[in-house]
Design a protein around this motif. Sequence first.
Motif, PDB file in Angstrom:
ATOM      1  N   LEU A 152       0.815  -1.202   0.000  1.00 52.37           N
ATOM      2  CA  LEU A 152       0.000   0.000   0.000  1.00 52.37           C
ATOM      3  C   LEU A 152       0.854   1.260   0.000  1.00 52.37           C
ATOM      4  CD1 LEU A 152      -2.523  -1.074   2.790  1.00 52.37           C
ATOM      5  CD2 LEU A 152      -2.745  -1.404   0.310  1.00 52.37           C
ATOM      6  N   VAL A 153       0.309   2.292  -0.613  1.00 46.53           N
ATOM      7  CA  VAL A 153       0.924   3.618  -0.591  1.00 46.53           C
ATOM      8  C   VAL A 153      -0.136   4.601  -0.101  1.00 46.53           C
ATOM      9  CG1 VAL A 153       1.967   5.472  -1.953  1.00 46.53           C
ATOM     10  CG2 VAL A 153       2.478   3.076  -2.504  1.00 46.53           C
ATOM     11  N   ASN A 195       1.386  -3.300   5.806  1.00 50.26           N
ATOM     12  CA  ASN A 195       1.429  -3.428   4.346  1.00 50.26           C
ATOM     13  C   ASN A 195       1.829  -2.133   3.648  1.00 50.26           C
ATOM     14  OD1 ASN A 195       0.752  -6.106   4.376  1.00 50.26           O
ATOM     15  ND2 ASN A 195      -1.408  -5.819   3.826  1.00 50.26           N
ATOM     16  N   ALA A 196       1.985  -1.048   4.393  1.00 50.08           N
ATOM     17  CA  ALA A 196       2.374   0.227   3.789  1.00 50.08           C
ATOM     18  C   ALA A 196       3.852   0.188   3.406  1.00 50.08           C
ATOM     19  CB  ALA A 196       2.105   1.374   4.755  1.00 50.08           C
ATOM     20  N   VAL A 197       4.135   0.338   2.131  1.00 52.13           N
ATOM     21  CA  VAL A 197       5.523   0.360   1.669  1.00 52.13           C
ATOM     22  C   VAL A 197       6.043   1.781   1.600  1.00 52.13           C
ATOM     23  CG1 VAL A 197       5.398  -1.822   0.445  1.00 52.13           C
ATOM     24  CG2 VAL A 197       4.755   0.281  -0.755  1.00 52.13           C
ATOM     25  N   THR A 208       2.868  10.535  -6.363  1.00 49.79           N
ATOM     26  CA  THR A 208       4.118  10.404  -7.117  1.00 49.79           C
ATOM     27  C   THR A 208       4.744   9.038  -6.907  1.00 49.79           C
ATOM     28  OG1 THR A 208       4.522  12.785  -6.978  1.00 49.79           O
ATOM     29  CG2 THR A 208       6.422  11.382  -7.447  1.00 49.79           C
ATOM     30  N   SER A 209       4.758   8.563  -5.661  1.00 49.70           N
ATOM     31  CA  SER A 209       5.343   7.249  -5.366  1.00 49.70           C
ATOM     32  C   SER A 209       4.618   6.142  -6.117  1.00 49.70           C
ATOM     33  CB  SER A 209       5.290   6.977  -3.861  1.00 49.70           C
ATOM     34  OG  SER A 209       6.134   7.868  -3.159  1.00 49.70           O
ATOM     35  N   PHE A 210       3.298   6.231  -6.189  1.00 42.99           N
ATOM     36  CA  PHE A 210       2.515   5.173  -6.830  1.00 42.99           C
ATOM     37  C   PHE A 210       2.579   5.264  -8.347  1.00 42.99           C
ATOM     38  CE2 PHE A 210      -1.588   3.473  -8.402  1.00 42.99           C
ATOM     39  CZ  PHE A 210      -1.504   2.184  -7.896  1.00 42.99           C
ATOM     40  N   GLN A 215       5.418   2.149  -7.163  1.00 43.51           N
ATOM     41  CA  GLN A 215       5.399   1.443  -5.887  1.00 43.51           C
ATOM     42  C   GLN A 215       3.974   1.090  -5.487  1.00 43.51           C
ATOM     43  OE1 GLN A 215       7.861   4.645  -3.921  1.00 43.51           O
ATOM     44  NE2 GLN A 215       8.971   2.881  -3.132  1.00 43.51           N
ATOM     45  N   GLY A 216       3.804  -0.073  -4.881  1.00 37.12           N
ATOM     46  CA  GLY A 216       2.541  -0.457  -4.287  1.00 37.12           C
ATOM     47  C   GLY A 216       1.524  -1.029  -5.258  1.00 37.12           C
ATOM     48  N   ASP A 217       0.573  -1.759  -4.677  1.00 26.95           N
ATOM     49  CA  ASP A 217      -0.553  -2.303  -5.434  1.00 26.95           C
ATOM     50  C   ASP A 217      -1.749  -1.364  -5.425  1.00 26.95           C
ATOM     51  OD1 ASP A 217       0.680  -4.936  -5.932  1.00 26.95           O
ATOM     52  OD2 ASP A 217       0.479  -5.198  -3.768  1.00 26.95           O
TER      53      ASP A 217
END
Length: 339
Positions: A152-153, A195-197, A208-210, A215-217
């Motif tokens: 998760l993000v 579950n938070a990455v 931006t991260s996702f 990153q993340g599902d």
Amino acid sequence: MSLLTASRLRRFAPLALTVALGSAAVPAAQADTTLTNASFDVARELFTALNKPFVEEWNQQHDDHLVIKQTHAGSSTQARSIIQGLNADVVTFNQTSDIDAIAHAGLIASDWQQRLPEHSSPFYSTMAFLVRKGNPKHLTSWQDLAETGVELVFPNPKTSGNGRYTYLGAWASQSALNHHNEADTEAFMRNFLGNAVVLDSGGRGATTSFIERGQGDALITFEAEARSLARQYGDKYEVVVPKVDVIAEMPVAWVDANVRKNHSEKLAKAYLNYLYTAPAQTIIADHFYRVRNPEVAKQTAGRFPDTQLLDIGDVFGSWDDILSTHFASGAKLDQLQRQ
């Protein structure tokens, strides 16, 4: 320049002021009236769209020339900046506790929620999941987000209203499912938080991260942000709004101490009242926020899925209670992340 590329540049100076639409038509030397709006991180595009017609109408009706300046960051970060001296005339935040913090510092009247309609919240949202096309992990509920192997993000609840609503939405949904069994809810939350990455400082950083870093599902963010991203990127992403969710209020206020100093009280009040008008509410709904105006809400109802929206106060009590119980140093969030 894409929305997210521009966002990357802004991350190095998240509190820097950017001149909103309306100023370009008037040279700086002629601009004799300025309004500064301190807003939350993912509201840039919304207020860019809202400011233009307000500026045009104001300039038609007044001899002066109006420039609206925007500053965007996490809602709590903005509140601290104003307390420390940021000279904003109005605040357009995503949780009441951040405006209360400014009020506690003596800069906003304590009765600010009674000064405008709908407890000074002209629009609202809820939380949603942005998943990759096809939803490969089959994420449809908060409970799915706590399953093993899901990444998760979302923003850090310590610094972001977006992140706090994410935490509270997950907690409230699980609590409703298990008939308020706190031990079960805490066990669920440990898995969910585990579950938070990425826990970025604000909503746009999480986006931006996702999107850009892959990153993340799932990105958990305001429904408005998730739907705007899905519209922008076509068939690359899907939006999931869980069946049980929380109301995310979007409160606004003028900063009494600053409007007195800036001689901008009349302008600040006009700007905030404008947010309740049908034209503004239509723009707000076009950016996928849920609105208060009955006619606009009826016209745009098809854009929003049916979901049970829980009131934060009914589930958790006051925001003072929420902050002390869940987000203060050593409180529930810290405890759950350590275990």
